[in-house]
Design a protein around this motif. Structure first.
Motif, PDB file in Angstrom:
ATOM      1  N   ARG A 111      -6.896   3.017 -13.707  1.00  0.00           N
ATOM      2  CA  ARG A 111      -7.864   3.356 -12.641  1.00  0.00           C
ATOM      3  C   ARG A 111      -8.108   2.146 -11.731  1.00  0.00           C
ATOM      4  NH1 ARG A 111      -9.814   8.422 -13.151  1.00  0.00           N
ATOM      5  NH2 ARG A 111      -9.698   9.380 -15.215  1.00  0.00           N
ATOM      6  N   ASN A 112      -8.093   0.962 -12.324  1.00  0.00           N
ATOM      7  CA  ASN A 112      -8.281  -0.256 -11.522  1.00  0.00           C
ATOM      8  C   ASN A 112      -7.091  -0.454 -10.577  1.00  0.00           C
ATOM      9  OD1 ASN A 112      -9.658  -2.713 -10.790  1.00  0.00           O
ATOM     10  ND2 ASN A 112      -7.993  -3.763 -11.834  1.00  0.00           N
ATOM     11  N   ARG A 113      -5.871  -0.237 -11.083  1.00  0.00           N
ATOM     12  CA  ARG A 113      -4.669  -0.371 -10.237  1.00  0.00           C
ATOM     13  C   ARG A 113      -4.742   0.604  -9.062  1.00  0.00           C
ATOM     14  NH1 ARG A 113      -0.133   0.590 -14.504  1.00  0.00           N
ATOM     15  NH2 ARG A 113       1.341   0.655 -12.807  1.00  0.00           N
ATOM     16  N   PHE A 114      -5.239   1.794  -9.347  1.00  0.00           N
ATOM     17  CA  PHE A 114      -5.340   2.826  -8.300  1.00  0.00           C
ATOM     18  C   PHE A 114      -6.333   2.377  -7.220  1.00  0.00           C
ATOM     19  CE2 PHE A 114      -7.132   6.837  -6.580  1.00  0.00           C
ATOM     20  CZ  PHE A 114      -5.955   7.388  -6.089  1.00  0.00           C
ATOM     21  N   SER A 115      -7.487   1.839  -7.639  1.00  0.00           N
ATOM     22  CA  SER A 115      -8.488   1.448  -6.634  1.00  0.00           C
ATOM     23  C   SER A 115      -8.013   0.232  -5.840  1.00  0.00           C
ATOM     24  CB  SER A 115      -9.859   1.219  -7.260  1.00  0.00           C
ATOM     25  OG  SER A 115      -9.835   0.088  -8.075  1.00  0.00           O
ATOM     26  N   VAL A 116      -7.289  -0.694  -6.491  1.00  0.00           N
ATOM     27  CA  VAL A 116      -6.711  -1.846  -5.774  1.00  0.00           C
ATOM     28  C   VAL A 116      -5.724  -1.333  -4.721  1.00  0.00           C
ATOM     29  CG1 VAL A 116      -5.143  -3.829  -6.008  1.00  0.00           C
ATOM     30  CG2 VAL A 116      -7.025  -3.541  -7.612  1.00  0.00           C
ATOM     31  N   TYR A 117      -4.886  -0.391  -5.131  1.00  0.00           N
ATOM     32  CA  TYR A 117      -3.908   0.195  -4.195  1.00  0.00           C
ATOM     33  C   TYR A 117      -4.623   0.814  -2.992  1.00  0.00           C
ATOM     34  CZ  TYR A 117      -0.796   3.665  -2.158  1.00  0.00           C
ATOM     35  OH  TYR A 117      -0.087   4.411  -1.252  1.00  0.00           O
ATOM     36  N   GLN A 118      -5.659   1.612  -3.265  1.00  0.00           N
ATOM     37  CA  GLN A 118      -6.400   2.280  -2.181  1.00  0.00           C
ATOM     38  C   GLN A 118      -7.001   1.258  -1.217  1.00  0.00           C
ATOM     39  OE1 GLN A 118      -5.494   5.274  -2.146  1.00  0.00           O
ATOM     40  NE2 GLN A 118      -7.036   6.615  -2.989  1.00  0.00           N
ATOM     41  N   ASN A 119      -7.629   0.222  -1.784  1.00  0.00           N
ATOM     42  CA  ASN A 119      -8.301  -0.786  -0.950  1.00  0.00           C
ATOM     43  C   ASN A 119      -7.309  -1.603  -0.138  1.00  0.00           C
ATOM     44  OD1 ASN A 119     -10.739   0.039  -1.990  1.00  0.00           O
ATOM     45  ND2 ASN A 119     -10.781  -1.518  -3.581  1.00  0.00           N
ATOM     46  N   GLU A 120      -6.188  -1.956  -0.781  1.00  0.00           N
ATOM     47  CA  GLU A 120      -5.191  -2.801  -0.112  1.00  0.00           C
ATOM     48  C   GLU A 120      -4.460  -2.045   0.985  1.00  0.00           C
ATOM     49  OE1 GLU A 120      -2.333  -4.421  -2.781  1.00  0.00           O
ATOM     50  OE2 GLU A 120      -3.561  -6.142  -3.292  1.00  0.00           O
ATOM     51  N   THR A 121      -4.053  -0.824   0.653  1.00  0.00           N
ATOM     52  CA  THR A 121      -3.143  -0.145   1.583  1.00  0.00           C
ATOM     53  C   THR A 121      -3.851   0.644   2.669  1.00  0.00           C
ATOM     54  OG1 THR A 121      -2.943   1.630  -0.006  1.00  0.00           O
ATOM     55  CG2 THR A 121      -1.168   0.011   0.034  1.00  0.00           C
ATOM     56  N   ALA A 122      -5.141   0.927   2.512  1.00  0.00           N
ATOM     57  CA  ALA A 122      -5.850   1.671   3.566  1.00  0.00           C
ATOM     58  C   ALA A 122      -5.730   0.976   4.930  1.00  0.00           C
ATOM     59  CB  ALA A 122      -7.307   1.872   3.180  1.00  0.00           C
ATOM     60  N   PRO A 123      -5.917  -0.369   5.017  1.00  0.00           N
ATOM     61  CA  PRO A 123      -5.778  -1.025   6.315  1.00  0.00           C
ATOM     62  C   PRO A 123      -4.347  -0.941   6.869  1.00  0.00           C
ATOM     63  CG  PRO A 123      -6.908  -2.478   4.746  1.00  0.00           C
ATOM     64  CD  PRO A 123      -6.374  -1.311   3.978  1.00  0.00           C
ATOM     65  N   ALA A 125      -2.261   1.581   6.322  1.00  0.00           N
ATOM     66  CA  ALA A 125      -2.154   2.960   6.829  1.00  0.00           C
ATOM     67  C   ALA A 125      -2.788   3.044   8.215  1.00  0.00           C
ATOM     68  CB  ALA A 125      -2.832   3.925   5.858  1.00  0.00           C
ATOM     69  N   ASP A 126      -3.960   2.437   8.374  1.00  0.00           N
ATOM     70  CA  ASP A 126      -4.644   2.458   9.675  1.00  0.00           C
ATOM     71  C   ASP A 126      -3.807   1.783  10.757  1.00  0.00           C
ATOM     72  OD1 ASP A 126      -6.759   3.787   8.547  1.00  0.00           O
ATOM     73  OD2 ASP A 126      -7.988   1.994   8.237  1.00  0.00           O
ATOM     74  N   HIS A 127      -3.155   0.683  10.394  1.00  0.00           N
ATOM     75  CA  HIS A 127      -2.305  -0.059  11.336  1.00  0.00           C
ATOM     76  C   HIS A 127      -1.212   0.861  11.900  1.00  0.00           C
ATOM     77  CE1 HIS A 127       0.020  -3.464  12.946  1.00  0.00           C
ATOM     78  NE2 HIS A 127       1.076  -2.900  12.397  1.00  0.00           N
ATOM     79  N   TYR A 128      -0.580   1.621  11.000  1.00  0.00           N
ATOM     80  CA  TYR A 128       0.519   2.497  11.446  1.00  0.00           C
ATOM     81  C   TYR A 128       0.024   3.825  12.012  1.00  0.00           C
ATOM     82  CZ  TYR A 128       3.776  -0.912   9.627  1.00  0.00           C
ATOM     83  OH  TYR A 128       4.479  -2.077   9.418  1.00  0.00           O
ATOM     84  N   LYS A 129      -1.175   4.243  11.605  1.00  0.00           N
ATOM     85  CA  LYS A 129      -1.764   5.446  12.223  1.00  0.00           C
ATOM     86  C   LYS A 129      -1.986   5.193  13.706  1.00  0.00           C
ATOM     87  CE  LYS A 129      -4.116   7.495   8.243  1.00  0.00           C
ATOM     88  NZ  LYS A 129      -5.324   7.445   7.413  1.00  0.00           N
ATOM     89  N   ALA A 130      -2.417   3.974  14.031  1.00  0.00           N
ATOM     90  CA  ALA A 130      -2.665   3.612  15.434  1.00  0.00           C
ATOM     91  C   ALA A 130      -1.367   3.687  16.249  1.00  0.00           C
ATOM     92  CB  ALA A 130      -3.255   2.212  15.520  1.00  0.00           C
ATOM     93  N   GLN A 131      -0.233   3.531  15.561  1.00  0.00           N
ATOM     94  CA  GLN A 131       1.080   3.610  16.237  1.00  0.00           C
ATOM     95  C   GLN A 131       1.691   5.022  16.127  1.00  0.00           C
ATOM     96  OE1 GLN A 131       3.733   0.514  14.813  1.00  0.00           O
ATOM     97  NE2 GLN A 131       2.103  -1.001  14.756  1.00  0.00           N
TER      98      GLN A 131
END
Length: 200
Positions: A144-156, A158-164
């Motif tokens: 569960r910790n690995r999952f939350s680290v993944y979510q926190n790290e990769t959300a920005p 995802a946002d970077h490429y969503k903008a593109q």
């Protein structure tokens, strides 16, 4: 050239899908973990630098990782494209990768993220833990910790490429074939668009 970033939390089936996509589209699989291991094994200047950080228990700095990716792009100049796996993990890495690809007169075309619910991932990884021999696959709290680290790290990222307008979430639950088909559908759309632009 076609460049793809494939995202997915641990246990999302990213490894399986990466292998299929690399084979189907003739891409070079760029896994930063593998790159690090091979540069360290070959004792290249970047490998030696990376090992110094790893030995101290520190993360390898972005510029070292980008240097390794640069080397790999140079080694495969005639490649049809690249599948980036496990990179970029931060918005800064995404920006650095954009700059590097710009220098090579190419870009990231698709960012596809396999989305799997936390409960399904926990179930899959605990199951995998019975046979994988990986201690981090047997402890639910660690998973569960690995999952939350993944979510926190990769959300920005995802946002970077969503903008593109390059980011697309793909359901990562279902059969391997169904998920493959959903990924391929997105890639084919982009490739068709590239061909049309080439003719215009």
């Amino acid at each position: 050239m076609f460049n793809l970033i494939l995202f997915g939390p641990p246990g999302s089936g990213k490894g399986t899908q990466s292998d299929r996509l690399v084979e189907k589209y003739g891409l070079v699989h760029l896994s930063t973990g593998n790159l690090l291991r091979s540069e360290i094994a070959e004792k290249t200047p970047l490998g030696i630098e990376a090992k110094n950080f790893i030995d101290k228990g520190q993360l390898v700095p972005d510029e070292v990782v980008i240097g390794m990716i640069d080397n790999s792009l140079e080694q495969h100049r005639d490649a049809k494209g690249f599948l980036f796996d496990g990179f970029p993990r931060t918005a800064n890495q995404a920006k650095a990768l954009d700059k590097l690809l710009e220098l090579k007169r190419t870009t990231i075309h698709n960012v596809l993220a396999l989305e799997v619910s936390e409960e399904e991932l926990v179930k899959r990884l605990l199951e995998r833990g019975k046979t994988s021999g990986r201690s981090d696959d047997t402890d639910e709290a660690v998973i569960r910790n690995r999952f939350s680290v993944y979510q926190n790290e990769t959300a920005p990222v995802a946002d970077h490429y969503k903008a593109q307008h390059k980011f697309k979430a793909i359901p990562g639950e279902g059969s391997v074939e169904e998920i493959s088909a959903a990924l391929s559908e997105q890639i084919d759309k982009t490739l068709d668009r590239q061909q049309q632009e080439a003719f215009e």
